[in-house]
Design a protein around this motif. Structure first.
Motif, PDB file in Angstrom:
ATOM      1  N   GLN A 245      18.382  15.030  -0.476  1.00 51.69           N
ATOM      2  CA  GLN A 245      17.853  14.283  -1.616  1.00 51.69           C
ATOM      3  C   GLN A 245      16.690  13.457  -1.090  1.00 51.69           C
ATOM      4  N   ASN A 246      15.622  13.350  -1.899  1.00 48.90           N
ATOM      5  CA  ASN A 246      14.421  12.640  -1.468  1.00 48.90           C
ATOM      6  C   ASN A 246      13.893  11.784  -2.601  1.00 48.90           C
ATOM      7  N   SER A 247      13.217  10.701  -2.214  1.00 45.08           N
ATOM      8  CA  SER A 247      12.648   9.813  -3.212  1.00 45.08           C
ATOM      9  C   SER A 247      11.311   9.287  -2.712  1.00 45.08           C
ATOM     10  N   LYS A 248      10.376   9.137  -3.636  1.00 46.70           N
ATOM     11  CA  LYS A 248       9.091   8.504  -3.359  1.00 46.70           C
ATOM     12  C   LYS A 248       9.030   7.279  -4.267  1.00 46.70           C
TER      13      LYS A 248
ATOM     14  N   GLU B  64       2.470   4.491  11.075  1.00 47.75           N
ATOM     15  CA  GLU B  64       3.075   3.889   9.896  1.00 47.75           C
ATOM     16  C   GLU B  64       4.504   3.454  10.206  1.00 47.75           C
ATOM     17  N   SER B  65       4.951   2.425   9.485  1.00 48.56           N
ATOM     18  CA  SER B  65       6.300   1.892   9.696  1.00 48.56           C
ATOM     19  C   SER B  65       7.353   2.890   9.234  1.00 48.56           C
ATOM     20  N   TYR B  66       8.476   2.906   9.937  1.00 47.47           N
ATOM     21  CA  TYR B  66       9.591   3.772   9.550  1.00 47.47           C
ATOM     22  C   TYR B  66      10.898   3.079   9.923  1.00 47.47           C
TER      23      TYR B  66
ATOM     24  N   LEU C  52      10.063   6.135   5.459  1.00 46.02           N
ATOM     25  CA  LEU C  52       8.690   6.086   5.958  1.00 46.02           C
ATOM     26  C   LEU C  52       7.825   5.319   4.971  1.00 46.02           C
ATOM     27  N   HIS C  53       7.109   4.305   5.460  1.00 46.75           N
ATOM     28  CA  HIS C  53       6.125   3.619   4.630  1.00 46.75           C
ATOM     29  C   HIS C  53       4.822   4.407   4.733  1.00 46.75           C
ATOM     30  N   ASP C  54       4.600   5.273   3.766  1.00 43.28           N
ATOM     31  CA  ASP C  54       3.425   6.145   3.734  1.00 43.28           C
ATOM     32  C   ASP C  54       2.249   5.369   3.137  1.00 43.28           C
ATOM     33  N   GLU C  55       1.627   4.550   3.958  1.00 42.94           N
ATOM     34  CA  GLU C  55       0.585   3.640   3.484  1.00 42.94           C
ATOM     35  C   GLU C  55      -0.628   4.357   2.907  1.00 42.94           C
TER      36      GLU C  55
ATOM     37  N   ASN D  71       0.829  -1.208   0.000  1.00 42.70           N
ATOM     38  CA  ASN D  71       0.000   0.000   0.000  1.00 42.70           C
ATOM     39  C   ASN D  71       0.862   1.255   0.000  1.00 42.70           C
ATOM     40  N   GLY D  72       0.393   2.281  -0.664  1.00 40.60           N
ATOM     41  CA  GLY D  72       1.064   3.578  -0.631  1.00 40.60           C
ATOM     42  C   GLY D  72       2.422   3.555  -1.301  1.00 40.60           C
ATOM     43  N   HIS D  73       3.323   4.358  -0.750  1.00 48.91           N
ATOM     44  CA  HIS D  73       4.681   4.495  -1.274  1.00 48.91           C
ATOM     45  C   HIS D  73       5.674   4.522  -0.116  1.00 48.91           C
TER      46      HIS D  73
END
Length: 142
Positions: free
Chosen positions: A61-64, A108-110, A89-92, A41-43
């Motif tokens: 630097q960031n990534s989705k 959410e998991s991190y 971060l698992h952004d569900e 789920n999510g990103h």
């Protein structure tokens, strides 16, 4: 003869300066793998941080990234030598932020680099690692 000697000296010094300049421009990659997501789920939001950005703002630097079969892999490129930390971060629910329970616990998991066992908010020193003279591969557990 003097002109030849001066020209040769200038050419040699230019070569030496450029060689030193190229060493300071060396950059590396940091590849981050997450293999234990609970679902697709999510990103996954992944940020590369310095001490100035850690837990304060977006990373340098960031990534989705899309989650496939419970796994994610992201590579940060052109990283100059220095001290960094990675936050994941698992952004569900895909709202681009961490959600919290009413008691302040994350919903959410991190995870962070070095995979420390924490009993409170992470600090930069918990997650810090150095980029010196080679590319880095790391696995982060959520």
């Amino acid at each position: 003869m003097k002109t030849l000697a001066i020209t040769l000296a200038l050419a040699l010094s230019s070569f030496i300066c450029n060689a030193q300049k190229n060493d300071t421009l060396a950059t590396y990659t940091i590849t981050v793998k997450i293999n234990n997501t609970l679902n697709n789920n999510g990103h996954m939001l992944i940020g590369l941080h310095t001490t100035d950005t850690f837990m304060k703002t977006k990373g340098i630097q960031n990534s989705k990234a899309e989650i496939k079969d419970g796994k994610v892999e992201v590579t940060f490129k052109d990283v100059v030598p220095g001290e960094y930390a990675v936050m994941v971060l698992h952004d569900e629910n895909d709202n681009n932020r961490m959600d919290f329970e009413s008691n302040g616990m994350p919903k959410e998991s991190y995870g962070i680099s070095n995979n420390p066992m924490l009993f409170g908010p992470p600090t930069f020193s918990d997650a810090a690692f150095k980029v010196t003279n080679e590319n880095i591969d790391m696995i982060i557990r959520l």
